[in-house]
Design a protein around this motif. Structure first.
Motif, PDB file in Angstrom:
ATOM      1  N   ILE A 126      44.541  -9.279 119.100  1.00  0.00           N
ATOM      2  CA  ILE A 126      45.687  -8.583 118.520  1.00  0.00           C
ATOM      3  C   ILE A 126      46.012  -7.324 119.320  1.00  0.00           C
ATOM      4  CG2 ILE A 126      46.413  -7.228 116.500  1.00  0.00           C
ATOM      5  CD1 ILE A 126      44.989  -9.344 114.755  1.00  0.00           C
ATOM      6  N   GLY A 127      44.968  -6.614 119.771  1.00  0.00           N
ATOM      7  CA  GLY A 127      45.182  -5.404 120.564  1.00  0.00           C
ATOM      8  C   GLY A 127      45.956  -5.682 121.837  1.00  0.00           C
ATOM      9  N   GLU A 128      45.655  -6.808 122.484  1.00  0.00           N
ATOM     10  CA  GLU A 128      46.397  -7.186 123.696  1.00  0.00           C
ATOM     11  C   GLU A 128      47.858  -7.428 123.378  1.00  0.00           C
ATOM     12  OE1 GLU A 128      44.361 -10.609 125.112  1.00  0.00           O
ATOM     13  OE2 GLU A 128      42.533  -9.513 125.670  1.00  0.00           O
ATOM     14  N   LYS A 129      48.133  -8.071 122.245  1.00  0.00           N
ATOM     15  CA  LYS A 129      49.518  -8.352 121.863  1.00  0.00           C
ATOM     16  C   LYS A 129      50.252  -7.071 121.472  1.00  0.00           C
ATOM     17  CE  LYS A 129      50.381 -12.433 120.205  1.00  0.00           C
ATOM     18  NZ  LYS A 129      50.528 -13.153 121.469  1.00  0.00           N
ATOM     19  N   MET A 130      49.540  -6.137 120.883  1.00  0.00           N
ATOM     20  CA  MET A 130      50.148  -4.853 120.533  1.00  0.00           C
ATOM     21  C   MET A 130      50.572  -4.085 121.774  1.00  0.00           C
ATOM     22  SD  MET A 130      47.567  -3.645 117.457  1.00  0.00           S
ATOM     23  CE  MET A 130      48.301  -2.014 117.268  1.00  0.00           C
ATOM     24  N   GLN A 131      49.778  -4.140 122.814  1.00  0.00           N
ATOM     25  CA  GLN A 131      50.116  -3.436 124.050  1.00  0.00           C
ATOM     26  C   GLN A 131      51.395  -3.978 124.667  1.00  0.00           C
ATOM     27  OE1 GLN A 131      46.676  -3.623 126.609  1.00  0.00           O
ATOM     28  NE2 GLN A 131      45.723  -1.836 125.650  1.00  0.00           N
ATOM     29  N   VAL A 132      51.591  -5.276 124.559  1.00  0.00           N
ATOM     30  CA  VAL A 132      52.786  -5.903 125.135  1.00  0.00           C
ATOM     31  C   VAL A 132      54.013  -5.643 124.269  1.00  0.00           C
ATOM     32  CG1 VAL A 132      53.851  -8.113 125.738  1.00  0.00           C
ATOM     33  CG2 VAL A 132      51.441  -7.689 126.310  1.00  0.00           C
ATOM     34  N   SER A 133      53.835  -5.757 122.946  1.00  0.00           N
ATOM     35  CA  SER A 133      54.982  -5.693 122.035  1.00  0.00           C
ATOM     36  C   SER A 133      55.385  -4.281 121.652  1.00  0.00           C
ATOM     37  CB  SER A 133      54.676  -6.474 120.754  1.00  0.00           C
ATOM     38  OG  SER A 133      53.687  -5.803 119.994  1.00  0.00           O
ATOM     39  N   GLY A 134      54.422  -3.363 121.625  1.00  0.00           N
ATOM     40  CA  GLY A 134      54.696  -2.013 121.141  1.00  0.00           C
ATOM     41  C   GLY A 134      54.603  -1.888 119.631  1.00  0.00           C
ATOM     42  N   THR A 135      54.366  -3.009 118.921  1.00  0.00           N
ATOM     43  CA  THR A 135      54.186  -2.957 117.476  1.00  0.00           C
ATOM     44  C   THR A 135      52.851  -2.291 117.154  1.00  0.00           C
ATOM     45  OG1 THR A 135      55.391  -5.049 117.312  1.00  0.00           O
ATOM     46  CG2 THR A 135      54.217  -4.323 115.356  1.00  0.00           C
ATOM     47  N   LYS A 136      52.842  -1.454 116.118  1.00  0.00           N
ATOM     48  CA  LYS A 136      51.654  -0.663 115.798  1.00  0.00           C
ATOM     49  C   LYS A 136      51.060  -1.079 114.450  1.00  0.00           C
ATOM     50  CE  LYS A 136      54.336   2.884 116.406  1.00  0.00           C
ATOM     51  NZ  LYS A 136      54.897   4.258 116.487  1.00  0.00           N
ATOM     52  N   LEU A 137      49.849  -0.620 114.208  1.00  0.00           N
ATOM     53  CA  LEU A 137      49.147  -0.912 112.967  1.00  0.00           C
ATOM     54  C   LEU A 137      49.328   0.244 111.989  1.00  0.00           C
ATOM     55  CD1 LEU A 137      47.188  -2.665 111.298  1.00  0.00           C
ATOM     56  CD2 LEU A 137      45.297  -1.480 112.456  1.00  0.00           C
ATOM     57  N   LEU A 138      49.989  -0.027 110.868  1.00  0.00           N
ATOM     58  CA  LEU A 138      50.154   1.011 109.848  1.00  0.00           C
ATOM     59  C   LEU A 138      48.832   1.237 109.126  1.00  0.00           C
ATOM     60  CD1 LEU A 138      52.219   2.918 108.505  1.00  0.00           C
ATOM     61  CD2 LEU A 138      52.517   1.166 106.742  1.00  0.00           C
ATOM     62  N   TRP A 139      48.174   0.139 108.725  1.00  0.00           N
ATOM     63  CA  TRP A 139      46.834   0.273 108.158  1.00  0.00           C
ATOM     64  C   TRP A 139      46.099  -1.058 108.139  1.00  0.00           C
ATOM     65  CZ3 TRP A 139      46.647  -2.653 103.716  1.00  0.00           C
ATOM     66  CH2 TRP A 139      47.750  -2.671 102.854  1.00  0.00           C
ATOM     67  N   GLY A 140      44.770  -0.915 108.145  1.00  0.00           N
ATOM     68  CA  GLY A 140      43.882  -2.046 107.950  1.00  0.00           C
ATOM     69  C   GLY A 140      43.106  -1.849 106.668  1.00  0.00           C
ATOM     70  N   THR A 141      42.511  -2.942 106.182  1.00  0.00           N
ATOM     71  CA  THR A 141      41.690  -2.862 104.982  1.00  0.00           C
ATOM     72  C   THR A 141      40.764  -4.064 104.917  1.00  0.00           C
ATOM     73  OG1 THR A 141      41.717  -2.504 102.587  1.00  0.00           O
ATOM     74  CG2 THR A 141      43.315  -4.057 103.459  1.00  0.00           C
ATOM     75  N   ALA A 142      39.808  -4.014 104.014  1.00  0.00           N
ATOM     76  CA  ALA A 142      38.860  -5.109 103.822  1.00  0.00           C
ATOM     77  C   ALA A 142      39.199  -5.868 102.546  1.00  0.00           C
ATOM     78  CB  ALA A 142      37.429  -4.567 103.736  1.00  0.00           C
ATOM     79  N   ASN A 143      39.200  -7.176 102.635  1.00  0.00           N
ATOM     80  CA  ASN A 143      39.358  -8.015 101.451  1.00  0.00           C
ATOM     81  C   ASN A 143      37.984  -8.132 100.788  1.00  0.00           C
ATOM     82  OD1 ASN A 143      39.262 -10.272  99.702  1.00  0.00           O
ATOM     83  ND2 ASN A 143      41.034 -11.196 100.693  1.00  0.00           N
ATOM     84  N   MET A 144      37.821  -7.415  99.680  1.00  0.00           N
ATOM     85  CA  MET A 144      36.561  -7.472  98.946  1.00  0.00           C
ATOM     86  C   MET A 144      36.837  -7.917  97.511  1.00  0.00           C
ATOM     87  SD  MET A 144      34.363  -4.300 100.550  1.00  0.00           S
ATOM     88  CE  MET A 144      35.419  -2.984  99.929  1.00  0.00           C
ATOM     89  N   PHE A 145      37.612  -9.027  97.425  1.00  0.00           N
ATOM     90  CA  PHE A 145      37.951  -9.554  96.106  1.00  0.00           C
ATOM     91  C   PHE A 145      38.075 -11.071  96.080  1.00  0.00           C
ATOM     92  CE2 PHE A 145      41.609  -7.702  98.269  1.00  0.00           C
ATOM     93  CZ  PHE A 145      42.477  -8.775  98.410  1.00  0.00           C
ATOM     94  N   SER A 146      38.323 -11.733  97.220  1.00  0.00           N
ATOM     95  CA  SER A 146      38.571 -13.171  97.210  1.00  0.00           C
ATOM     96  C   SER A 146      37.284 -14.000  97.176  1.00  0.00           C
ATOM     97  CB  SER A 146      39.402 -13.571  98.432  1.00  0.00           C
ATOM     98  OG  SER A 146      40.703 -13.039  98.354  1.00  0.00           O
ATOM     99  N   HIS A 147      36.341 -13.690  98.035  1.00  0.00           N
ATOM    100  CA  HIS A 147      35.109 -14.477  98.135  1.00  0.00           C
ATOM    101  C   HIS A 147      34.278 -14.328  96.856  1.00  0.00           C
ATOM    102  CE1 HIS A 147      31.160 -15.810  99.630  1.00  0.00           C
ATOM    103  NE2 HIS A 147      31.828 -16.446 100.576  1.00  0.00           N
ATOM    104  N   ARG A 148      33.520 -15.353  96.506  1.00  0.00           N
ATOM    105  CA  ARG A 148      32.744 -15.341  95.272  1.00  0.00           C
ATOM    106  C   ARG A 148      31.703 -14.221  95.232  1.00  0.00           C
ATOM    107  NH1 ARG A 148      27.850 -18.329  95.197  1.00  0.00           N
ATOM    108  NH2 ARG A 148      28.283 -19.065  93.090  1.00  0.00           N
TER     109      ARG A 148
END
Length: 435
Positions: A126-148
């Motif tokens: 994803i980082g490589e694609k961000m460098q090419v596109s210029g699109t940035k990450l507003l935020w990341g997070t962890a999914n700690m609700f789906s898995h049993r």
């Protein structure tokens, strides 16, 4: 190379309010100046990776309805295909940002070591694609609700091994967010609550949740992450009662555990409705306490009692949301994330694009209406007039007085207040002049 998933769909252009083209912007012109700033820089739009790409169209009564080139989402090859198509969509929409949970971008491997390996691999891609596109990450997070493993919570789980797994997971996701230049990191306690008090030690769970969040803040400073840590209020669903019920509850929690200067709020329209509030109420509460961070823009079906995550289409609601955001100074690291999904019958790739186009246009209309209301000053003038009595020296002195002195003044001056109209209907009609 283009995947073909969006074949025939050209980059979305601004065509103006008279356009009938569902794949054109009528109101969102990223370079239009509103209150001295480009519209794109005010709104800071982001695509939600989970609803746009990870959701398969299922509901509690039926399975997936979408057939996507990256389904099933169970290996890294398809994770890369999903990333390829995501960045194609960002380019078509001209989206400046995106957001993700770890489980959206990598397959679930069932153990931490493999989840870490695949997360690092896909975020490199994803980082490589961000460098090419210029699109940035507003935020990341962890999914700690789906898995049993998360069925009884993450940081609030009665099993210390689950707490440890959660801590390791958040560390990995905060590392990934930092690596990708993310501007925020969000913690949403999807199962941080209880189903029944009969098996719950609430004080212990809250203390563990408070310590967990302090650990996140400590680690943020340790690695030099400059983004904002955000928590996201939600009252229910899936837990019967979640500890992050609404903005006021979260603010009280943050103060109790000494986090009020370290953590802000990521507010969602749908969650506000589930809590019995309006979106602008939650924004105003957070802004009043200096804790407004970012927003998830969607809407609920008002005939449904759960979080339907639909794209916004109500200009007056959106206008009032941005009115309070602008009055609070606008976004800094935050933005407008479309935590919204197309309906399970909307199966075409065109539907995915058109939904975002419509949502972006509604937000643009709301932003311009909010700016016009601020420029006109009518709402603020009405509020100033309503509280004008508190501007007198006598009224201000009363706040530093005591009950004996105040009672004596009421007797001496024969004070007998006459009620004044709140003029609610006039102000509601005033708002409608701008939307």
């Amino acid at each position: 190379m283009p995947s073909g998933f969006f074949e025939g769909i050209e980059p979305i252009r601004f065509e103006g309010a008279d356009s009938k083209n569902p794949l054109a912007f009528r109101h969102y012109n990223p370079d239009e100046i509103v209150m001295g700033k480009r519209m794109e820089d005010h709104l800071r739009f982001a695509v939600a990776w989970w609803h746009s790409f990870a959701w398969e169209g299922g509901d509690p009564f039926g399975g997936p309805t979408f057939e996507r080139p990256w389904h099933p989402q169970d290996d890294m090859g398809r994770a890369r295909i999903k990333a390829d198509i995501a960045f194609e969509m960002f380019e078509i929409l001209g989206q400046p940002y995106f957001c993700w949970h770890d489980a959206d971008i990598r397959p679930e491997r069932g153990n931490f070591a493999d989840n870490l390996r695949t997360l690092e691999e896909i975020t490199d891609y994803i980082g490589e694609k961000m460098q090419v596109s210029g699109t940035k990450l507003l935020w990341g997070t962890a999914n700690m609700f789906s898995h049993r493993r998360w069925m009884a919570g993450a940081s609030t789980n009665p099993d210390p091994d689950v707490f440890a797994f959660a801590a390791a997971t958040v560390k990995s996701c905060l590392d990934a967010t930092h690596k990708l230049g993310g501007e925020n990191y969000v913690l949403w306690g999807g199962r941080e609550g209880y189903e029944t008090l009969l098996n719950t030690d609430m004080k212990t769970e809250l203390d563990h949740m408070g310590r967990f969040l302090n650990m996140v803040v400590e680690y943020k400073h340790k690695i030099g992450f400059q983004g904002t840590i955000l928590v996201e209020p939600k009252p229910q669903e899936p837990s019967k009662h979640q500890y992050d019920y609404d903005a006021a509850t979260c603010i009280g929690f943050l103060r109790k555990y000494g986090l009020e200067n370290e953590v802000k709020l990521n507010l969602e329209q749908g969650h506000a409705i589930l809590a019995g509030h309006s979106f602008e109420h939650e924004i105003a509460v957070a802004a009043a306490e200096g804790m407004l961070g970012s927003i998830d823009m969607n809407r609920n079906d008002y005939q449904s009692g759960w979080d339907t995550d639909q794209f916004p289409n109500n200009t007056p609601e959106v206008a009032l949301a941005y009115y309070y955001i602008l009055n609070a100074g606008g976004f800094t690291t935050g933005g407008t994330n479309f935590d919204a999904k197309i309906r399970r019958q909307s199966i075409d790739s065109k539907d995915l694009i058109a939904a975002h186009v419509g949502g972006m246009d509604i937000c643009a209309r709301g932003l311009k209406a909010a700016a016009a209301m601020i420029d006109d000053g009518g709402l603020q003038a009405a509020i100033s007039d309503r509280y004008s009595g508190w501007k007198t020296p006598e009224a201000l002195a009363m706040l530093n007085s005591d009950l004996d002195d105040i009672a004596a003044q009421v007797l001496a001056k024969a004070i007998n207040p006459t009620p004044r109209s709140g003029r609610q209907e006039i102000l509601e009609s005033y708002v409608n002049m701008f939307v």
